[in-house]
Design a protein around this motif. Structure first.
Motif, short mmCIF file in Angstrom:
data_model
loop_
_atom_site.label_atom_id
_atom_site.label_comp_id
_atom_site.label_asym_id
_atom_site.label_seq_id
_atom_site.Cartn_x
_atom_site.Cartn_y
_atom_site.Cartn_z
N TYR A 40 6.54 0.82 1.66
CA TYR A 40 7.41 -0.17 1.95
C TYR A 40 8.38 0.13 3.12
CZ TYR A 40 6.46 -2.26 -2.73
OH TYR A 40 5.51 -2.69 -4.00
N ARG A 41 9.31 -0.96 3.24
CA ARG A 41 10.27 -0.48 4.48
C ARG A 41 11.24 -1.42 4.40
NH1 ARG A 41 7.18 -2.24 10.23
NH2 ARG A 41 7.01 -4.37 9.84
N GLN B 221 15.61 -6.91 3.30
CA GLN B 221 15.44 -6.60 1.96
C GLN B 221 14.10 -5.69 2.21
OE1 GLN B 221 13.91 -10.46 0.14
NE2 GLN B 221 11.94 -10.29 0.92
N ARG B 222 13.65 -5.09 1.11
CA ARG B 222 12.47 -3.90 1.17
C ARG B 222 11.31 -4.87 1.34
NH1 ARG B 222 12.73 0.71 -2.65
NH2 ARG B 222 12.76 -0.98 -4.21
N ASP B 223 10.34 -4.56 2.34
CA ASP B 223 9.26 -5.40 2.28
C ASP B 223 7.80 -4.49 2.10
OD1 ASP B 223 10.57 -7.34 5.10
OD2 ASP B 223 10.22 -7.97 2.83
N LEU B 224 6.84 -4.92 1.70
CA LEU B 224 5.67 -4.21 1.55
C LEU B 224 4.89 -4.09 2.77
CD1 LEU B 224 3.54 -2.73 -0.52
CD2 LEU B 224 2.58 -5.18 -0.75
N VAL B 225 4.37 -2.84 3.04
CA VAL B 225 3.90 -2.71 4.41
C VAL B 225 2.30 -2.66 4.09
CG1 VAL B 225 3.78 -0.99 6.37
CG2 VAL B 225 5.77 -1.48 5.33
N ALA B 226 1.86 -1.55 3.24
CA ALA B 226 0.44 -1.41 3.06
C ALA B 226 0.12 -0.90 1.61
CB ALA B 226 0.10 -0.38 4.03
N VAL B 227 -0.91 -1.10 1.00
CA VAL B 227 -1.30 -0.61 -0.18
C VAL B 227 -2.67 -0.17 -0.26
CG1 VAL B 227 -2.02 -3.07 -0.79
CG2 VAL B 227 -1.46 -1.45 -2.56
N ILE B 228 -3.05 0.83 -0.92
CA ILE B 228 -4.33 1.29 -0.99
C ILE B 228 -4.48 1.66 -2.38
CG2 ILE B 228 -3.62 3.60 -0.65
CD1 ILE B 228 -6.37 4.21 0.72
N ASN C 175 -4.88 -3.25 1.97
CA ASN C 175 -4.26 -4.33 2.21
C ASN C 175 -2.87 -4.15 3.09
OD1 ASN C 175 -5.33 -7.26 1.71
ND2 ASN C 175 -5.66 -6.42 -0.30
N TYR C 176 -2.84 -4.93 3.95
CA TYR C 176 -1.43 -4.89 5.03
C TYR C 176 -0.76 -5.99 4.97
CZ TYR C 176 -4.32 -0.73 6.15
OH TYR C 176 -5.01 0.62 6.33
N ILE D 37 -3.31 2.85 6.29
CA ILE D 37 -3.03 3.67 5.04
C ILE D 37 -4.17 4.46 4.69
CG2 ILE D 37 -3.37 1.59 3.60
CD1 ILE D 37 -0.99 2.70 1.82
N SER D 38 -4.10 5.62 4.14
CA SER D 38 -5.04 6.38 3.85
C SER D 38 -4.51 7.34 2.53
CB SER D 38 -6.15 7.25 4.77
OG SER D 38 -4.76 8.02 5.35
N ARG D 39 -5.61 8.08 2.00
CA ARG D 39 -4.99 9.02 0.56
C ARG D 39 -5.90 10.02 0.63
NH1 ARG D 39 -5.11 5.14 -4.41
NH2 ARG D 39 -5.17 7.32 -5.57
#
Length: 121
Positions: free
Chosen positions: A37-38, A44-51, A58-59, A69-71
């Motif tokens: 998030y950023r 407000q805090r916004d979602l940037v990316a999810v894995i 998703n971005y 994004i990676s893990r």
């Protein structure tokens, strides 16, 4: 006690790159979904990316094609590679992880302390 430690923020010029890292410690649970998030100044805090734990990503529209994004599941680390940075990417970036203990149904969620990214024009 579970801790998420972020690193990699800083000051860069427009067009440059940064890579954020977020490492989890203090848990033997499996990490499921990881997110970045950023929060920009005054917003407000916004979602940037999810894995997901399966690797699906998703971005946010504003970062598609520029951020990745990676893990690393073994090390419980999530990364955010940020390329072609723009001044509007300036924000505090937060990582978020969900974990599930062996045999558990419910998940727990944890947040990093935030790392500042500043992009100058």
């Amino acid at each position: 006690q579970v801790q998420l430690v972020e690193s990699g923020g800083g000051l860069v010029q427009a067009g440059e790159s940064l890579r954020l890292s977020c490492a989890a410690s203090g848990t033997t649970a499996s990490v499921t979904t990881m997110r970045w998030y950023r929060r920009a100044p005054g917003k407000q805090r916004d979602l940037v990316a999810v894995i997901s734990d399966g690797g699906s990503t998703n971005y946010a529209e504003s970062v598609k094609g520029r951020f990745t994004i990676s893990r690393d599941n073994a090390k419980k680390i999530v990364y955010l590679q940020m390329d072609s940075l723009k001044p509007e990417d300036t924000a505090v970036y937060y990582c978020n992880m969900w974990t599930r203990a062996p045999g558990a149904i419910l998940q727990s969620t944890y947040w990093g302390q935030g790392t500042q990214v500043t992009v100058s024009s």
